[in-house]
Design a protein around this motif. Structure first.
Motif, PDB file in Angstrom:
ATOM      1  N   HIS A 145       1.130  -1.245   0.173  1.00  0.00           N
ATOM      2  CA  HIS A 145       0.121   0.043  -0.430  1.00  0.00           C
ATOM      3  C   HIS A 145       1.257   0.761  -0.345  1.00  0.00           C
ATOM      4  O   HIS A 145       0.405   1.900  -0.433  1.00  0.00           O
ATOM      5  CB  HIS A 145      -1.261  -0.072   0.803  1.00  0.00           C
ATOM      6  N   ALA A 146       2.056   0.829   1.338  1.00  0.00           N
ATOM      7  CA  ALA A 146       2.504   2.289   0.601  1.00  0.00           C
ATOM      8  C   ALA A 146       3.575   2.707  -0.664  1.00  0.00           C
ATOM      9  O   ALA A 146       3.480   3.605  -1.664  1.00  0.00           O
ATOM     10  CB  ALA A 146       3.880   1.946   1.636  1.00  0.00           C
ATOM     11  N   GLU A 147       3.522   1.532  -1.766  1.00  0.00           N
ATOM     12  CA  GLU A 147       4.369   1.590  -2.594  1.00  0.00           C
ATOM     13  C   GLU A 147       3.661   1.892  -3.508  1.00  0.00           C
ATOM     14  O   GLU A 147       3.609   3.104  -3.927  1.00  0.00           O
ATOM     15  CB  GLU A 147       5.128   0.889  -3.327  1.00  0.00           C
ATOM     16  N   ALA A 148       1.884   2.003  -3.351  1.00  0.00           N
ATOM     17  CA  ALA A 148       0.408   2.050  -4.292  1.00  0.00           C
ATOM     18  C   ALA A 148       0.603   3.262  -4.188  1.00  0.00           C
ATOM     19  O   ALA A 148       0.364   4.344  -5.085  1.00  0.00           O
ATOM     20  CB  ALA A 148       0.188   1.250  -3.870  1.00  0.00           C
ATOM     21  N   ARG A 149       0.842   4.355  -2.856  1.00  0.00           N
ATOM     22  CA  ARG A 149       0.322   5.549  -2.079  1.00  0.00           C
ATOM     23  C   ARG A 149       1.251   6.514  -2.521  1.00  0.00           C
ATOM     24  O   ARG A 149       1.530   8.343  -1.778  1.00  0.00           O
ATOM     25  CB  ARG A 149      -0.477   5.634  -1.099  1.00  0.00           C
ATOM     26  N   ALA A 150       2.822   5.819  -2.766  1.00  0.00           N
ATOM     27  CA  ALA A 150       3.846   6.796  -2.416  1.00  0.00           C
ATOM     28  C   ALA A 150       4.086   8.491  -3.089  1.00  0.00           C
ATOM     29  O   ALA A 150       3.213   8.514  -4.494  1.00  0.00           O
ATOM     30  CB  ALA A 150       5.151   6.474  -3.445  1.00  0.00           C
ATOM     31  N   GLY A 151       4.402   9.567  -2.313  1.00  0.00           N
ATOM     32  CA  GLY A 151       3.756  11.073  -2.973  1.00  0.00           C
ATOM     33  C   GLY A 151       2.357  11.220  -2.372  1.00  0.00           C
ATOM     34  O   GLY A 151       1.822  12.342  -2.840  1.00  0.00           O
ATOM     35  N   LYS A 152       1.728  10.535  -2.369  1.00  0.00           N
ATOM     36  CA  LYS A 152      -0.045  10.560  -1.720  1.00  0.00           C
ATOM     37  C   LYS A 152       0.067  10.806  -0.361  1.00  0.00           C
ATOM     38  O   LYS A 152       0.235   9.677   0.671  1.00  0.00           O
ATOM     39  CB  LYS A 152      -1.005   9.554  -2.222  1.00  0.00           C
ATOM     40  N   THR A 153      -1.131  10.581   0.633  1.00  0.00           N
ATOM     41  CA  THR A 153      -2.236  10.779   1.925  1.00  0.00           C
ATOM     42  C   THR A 153      -1.910   8.667   1.977  1.00  0.00           C
ATOM     43  O   THR A 153      -2.051   8.620   1.062  1.00  0.00           O
ATOM     44  CB  THR A 153      -2.951  11.449   2.106  1.00  0.00           C
ATOM     45  N   TRP A 154      -1.798   8.152   2.954  1.00  0.00           N
ATOM     46  CA  TRP A 154      -2.133   6.944   2.962  1.00  0.00           C
ATOM     47  C   TRP A 154      -4.244   6.658   2.074  1.00  0.00           C
ATOM     48  O   TRP A 154      -4.149   5.452   1.575  1.00  0.00           O
ATOM     49  CB  TRP A 154      -2.720   6.537   3.938  1.00  0.00           C
ATOM     50  N   THR A 155      -4.843   7.433   2.154  1.00  0.00           N
ATOM     51  CA  THR A 155      -6.692   6.971   1.802  1.00  0.00           C
ATOM     52  C   THR A 155      -5.912   8.981   0.637  1.00  0.00           C
ATOM     53  O   THR A 155      -5.849   9.638   1.286  1.00  0.00           O
ATOM     54  CB  THR A 155      -7.152   7.101   2.485  1.00  0.00           C
ATOM     55  N   ASP A 156      -7.710   8.401   0.221  1.00  0.00           N
ATOM     56  CA  ASP A 156      -7.607   9.430  -0.446  1.00  0.00           C
ATOM     57  C   ASP A 156      -9.330  10.280   0.383  1.00  0.00           C
ATOM     58  O   ASP A 156      -9.304  11.801  -0.115  1.00  0.00           O
ATOM     59  CB  ASP A 156      -8.999   8.791  -1.352  1.00  0.00           C
ATOM     60  N   ALA A 157      -8.539  10.058   2.171  1.00  0.00           N
ATOM     61  CA  ALA A 157      -9.764  11.447   2.747  1.00  0.00           C
ATOM     62  C   ALA A 157      -8.455  12.141   3.027  1.00  0.00           C
ATOM     63  O   ALA A 157      -9.134  13.291   3.998  1.00  0.00           O
ATOM     64  CB  ALA A 157     -10.043  10.181   3.908  1.00  0.00           C
TER      65      ALA A 157
END
Length: 219
Positions: A145-157
C-alpha cells in the motif's frame, strides 16, 4: 484549567497524539513524563491504564491511549478536521493500517523491553521468534500500500489517522541508531533484528516536510 498532554517526546504513541491535536487545531500544555524521576509515577496515577500519552481536558477529565484519545477528539470536536475517515473504503484502509502498525509496535516493545527478562528461559528463542515474526508480518503487509500511495496520503480522505500512525512510527525507528548509545532500551530493540520495510520509509519521506510533522514528530 488548560488542556494538558502528558507525553514522551520520542514515543510514536505520543507523537501521533500531538499530530491529532494539531490536526484538530487544539492546543495543549505538554508535560514530559520522564522529565523528573518521580514524575512518571505521578503521571501513571492519572489514568488507570498506567500508560502515556494521557490527555487531560480543561474540565479535568483524563483519557489515556493514543487511539482512544484520537477517536474521542473526533467526537468531542466534530467541527474540526476529522482524524478518522468515515467513507467506507478510506475507513477500511485506515483501520487496517493502524491496527497492523499497533500490532507491530506493541509486540516489538513487549519483546524488546518487557519480556527480555525471560532471556535465560529455554522457551525464549521460540517465544521471541514467534513474536518478532508477528511484528514483521504486520509491517510487511503495509508495504504494498505504501508503494501504491507514494507521494500521496494513505487514503483519498487526506491527511488523517493512518498517516499519523505510519509517519510517527517510521521516524521513531529512524531515530534508534542515534539514541541507542545512550538508551539501553532502544539498544535492545535494535538488537532484535527487525527489518523496517523500505516502502514505509520512502512513503514517510514524502511527508517529512509537513509543518505539523516537523513540529510534533521530530526525532
Amino acid at each position: 484549567m488548560s488542556r494538558t498532554l502528558y507525553h514522551f517526546e520520542h514515543s510514536p504513541f505520543s507523537r501521533r497524539t500531538r499530530l491529532a491535536l494539531a490536526h484538530k487545531g487544539l492546543t495543549a500544555s505538554l508535560v514530559e513524563g520522564r522529565a523528573e524521576p518521580a514524575r512518571l509515577t505521578e503521571v501513571q496515577k492519572i489514568c488507570p491504564l498506567r500508560t502515556v500519552p494521557i490527555l487531560v481536558e480543561p474540565d479535568g477529565r483524563a483519557l489515556g491511549d493514543s487511539t482512544a484519545i484520537s477517536r474521542y477528539l473526533d467526537v468531542a470536536y466534530p467541527d474540526a478536521a476529522p482524524i478518522w475517515p468515515t467513507e467506507r473504503e478510506a475507513a477500511r484502509a485506515t483501520f487496517e493500517a493502524t491496527t497492523l502498525l499497533d500490532v507491530a509496535l506493541n509486540t516489538l516493545v513487549d519483546i524488546g523491553t518487557r519480556y527480555d527478562v525471560l532471556v535465560d528461559s529455554t522457551a525464549w528463542a521460540t517465544v521471541k521468534g514467534e513474536m518478532l515474526g508477528r511484528a514483521q508480518t504486520a509491517l510487511d503487509a503495509l508495504a504494498p500500500h505504501a508503494e501504491a500511495r507514494a507521494g500521496k496520503t494513505w487514503t483519498d480522505a487526506g491527511w488523517s489517522a493512518a498517516d499519523f500512525w505510519i509517519v510517527t512510527a517510521t521516524i521513531w525507528v529512524d531515530g534508534w541508531a542515534s539514541r541507542a548509545p545512550t538508551n539501553a532500551r532502544i539498544a535492545q530493540l535494535m538488537a532484535l533484528g527487525l527489518r523496517w520495510p523500505t516502502p514505509l520509509s520512502r512513503w514517510t519521506d514524502g511527508h517529512r516536510a509537513r509543518v505539523d510533522v516537523a513540529l510534533t514528530a521530530r526525532a
